[in-house]
Design an enzyme around this catalytic site. Structure first.
Site, PDB file in Angstrom:
ATOM      1  N   GLU A   1      -4.649   2.475  -4.368  1.00 37.24           N
ATOM      2  CA  GLU A   1      -3.188   2.468  -4.284  1.00 37.24           C
ATOM      3  C   GLU A   1      -2.646   1.167  -3.707  1.00 37.24           C
ATOM      4  O   GLU A   1      -1.483   1.104  -3.288  1.00 37.24           O
ATOM      5  CB  GLU A   1      -2.704   3.650  -3.419  1.00 37.24           C
ATOM      6  CG  GLU A   1      -3.041   3.555  -1.947  1.00 37.24           C
ATOM      7  CD  GLU A   1      -4.403   4.097  -1.597  1.00 37.24           C
ATOM      8  OE1 GLU A   1      -4.596   4.503  -0.432  1.00 37.24           O
ATOM      9  OE2 GLU A   1      -5.291   4.114  -2.467  1.00 37.24           O
TER      10      GLU A   1
ATOM     11  N   ASP B   1      -2.134   9.358 -10.660  1.00 36.20           N
ATOM     12  CA  ASP B   1      -2.071   8.295 -11.677  1.00 36.20           C
ATOM     13  C   ASP B   1      -0.627   8.043 -12.106  1.00 36.20           C
ATOM     14  O   ASP B   1      -0.217   6.889 -12.312  1.00 36.20           O
ATOM     15  CB  ASP B   1      -2.906   8.685 -12.898  1.00 36.20           C
ATOM     16  CG  ASP B   1      -4.402   8.588 -12.643  1.00 36.20           C
ATOM     17  OD1 ASP B   1      -4.793   8.012 -11.607  1.00 36.20           O
ATOM     18  OD2 ASP B   1      -5.171   9.082 -13.484  1.00 36.20           O
TER      19      ASP B   1
ATOM     20  N   ASP C   1       0.856  -1.190   0.000  1.00 38.98           N
ATOM     21  CA  ASP C   1       0.000   0.000   0.000  1.00 38.98           C
ATOM     22  C   ASP C   1       0.891   1.238   0.000  1.00 38.98           C
ATOM     23  O   ASP C   1       1.823   1.340   0.808  1.00 38.98           O
ATOM     24  CB  ASP C   1      -0.905  -0.015   1.238  1.00 38.98           C
ATOM     25  CG  ASP C   1      -1.988   1.044   1.178  1.00 38.98           C
ATOM     26  OD1 ASP C   1      -3.012   0.782   0.520  1.00 38.98           O
ATOM     27  OD2 ASP C   1      -1.812   2.114   1.773  1.00 38.98           O
TER      28      ASP C   1
ATOM     29  N   ASN D   1      -2.754  12.897  -3.929  1.00 40.12           N
ATOM     30  CA  ASN D   1      -3.880  13.321  -4.763  1.00 40.12           C
ATOM     31  C   ASN D   1      -4.370  14.711  -4.370  1.00 40.12           C
ATOM     32  O   ASN D   1      -4.663  15.545  -5.230  1.00 40.12           O
ATOM     33  CB  ASN D   1      -5.035  12.318  -4.645  1.00 40.12           C
ATOM     34  CG  ASN D   1      -4.886  11.152  -5.598  1.00 40.12           C
ATOM     35  OD1 ASN D   1      -4.259  11.272  -6.643  1.00 40.12           O
ATOM     36  ND2 ASN D   1      -5.459  10.029  -5.245  1.00 40.12           N
TER      37      ASN D   1
END
Length: 325
Positions: free
Chosen positions: A244, A218, A201, A209
């Site tokens: 993620e 992305d 993770d 973000n």
């Protein structure tokens, strides 16, 4: 009486997450549909709208500049609460929408027709919408056409569930990865050969973000997938489990070998920050949890649960860490 599925927003959001479609780039099938809707129905605005927890996000759009708006002011949040299309002939005369900034300001929606986008398991994840800037009566024929286009959108969404390769990272989709894991569980049951599962993770991904935007997020996901692919063996399997979170399946690797592989992945990610367009770099780290297969591993869910517990331990240890059963 309202169907229970229409009232369970948490389960609906989980169904939306499984599609792995929020904040993804343009895709031609959806772009073609909104173009056709606008042309065939002679409306200035058409969207494929997905309704997230606090926002509506446009997978495809024509006639509207924004990429998303607040869910609280959207027409589509009402559409997903029913099975039938939602039709609003004059938004200014409808108390639900008369004060909406989408009506009073750009794009100045005055009439609306939306058909719910339903997943195979029965959840409305969004709507295909046709909108006009003047009051309008949508005929039964108009709604029939819009419904047929909505069915095509639903087919495209279902294909995403079936697809084996994640379009963003090139890793296996969750479905494809689960199939490989279950084959490995069956191989262990028959031959007692070792293998290990790593759950990875990215640390503080939400902050990336929030601070740098979803496009940069992305890029981080693609970058990390490339780093992992360059680090693991050809026989290992990389999958994107959602958001993620990634999984790495290591056939013929017991606990010690898996820890060595996980540390190699962790160090590689840490050592390769993402280069940004302004020539700065963005540090990226990951936390990893490892679970070797054993006699208690009867399913993917069992194995994932064990690896997830170790991932949680890695995060509790301060992140950018590896923990193993």
């Amino acid at each position: 009486m309202t169907e229970p599925l229409l009232l369970d927003d948490d389960a609906r959001l989980a169904a939306l997450r499984r599609l792995e479609i929020l904040d993804t780039p343009l895709e031609q099938p959806f772009e073609k549909i909104v173009t056709l809707v606008r042309t065939v129905l002679a409306v200035p605005i058409a969207t494929v709208t997905l309704v997230d927890r606090d926002r509506q996000w446009f997978k495809a759009k024509r006639g509207i500049d924004a990429s998303e708006t607040a869910r609280s002011v959207s027409f589509c949040t009402h559409t997903i609460q029913q099975r039938d299309p939602l039709i609003v002939e004059d938004a200014e005369a409808d108390p639900r929408f008369a004060g909406s900034p989408l009506v009073l300001g750009p794009p100045f929606v005055r009439s609306y027709a939306g058909v719910p986008l339903r997943t195979p398991d029965g959840y409305n994840v969004g709507a295909l919408c046709a909108m006009d800037t003047r009051p309008r009566r949508f005929s039964p024929g108009d709604i029939g056409i819009l419904t047929n286009f909505a069915n095509i959108v639903c087919d495209e969404l279902e294909l995403r569930m079936i697809a084996q390769s994640d379009h963003l990272t090139g890793a296996l989709t969750r479905r494809g990865f689960v199939e490989q894991v279950e084959l490995e569980i069956a191989r262990f049951a028959r031959y007692q050969r070792p293998s290990s599962l790593i759950i990875l993770d990215l640390d503080h991904f939400k902050s990336i973000n929030d601070e740098h935007g979803h496009d940069t997020g992305d890029q981080v996901l693609r970058h990390v997938a490339e780093v992992i692919k360059a680090t693991i063996r050809p026989s290992d399997v990389l999958g994107r489990l959602g958001g993620e979170e990634f999984g790495v399946l290591l056939p013929e690797a017991g606990r010690d070998d898996a820890v060595t592989a996980a540390e190699r992945i962790r160090r590689a990610i840490e050592a390769r920050p993402l280069a940004l367009v302004d020539r700065s770099s963005l540090p990226v780290t990951a936390s990893l949890g490892i679970a070797p297969v054993d006699a208690s591993t009867a399913s993917f869910a069992d194995w994932l649960r064990a690896a997830d517990a170790m991932l949680y331990a890695a995060k509790e240890a301060g992140r950018n860490a590896v923990r193993s059963c």
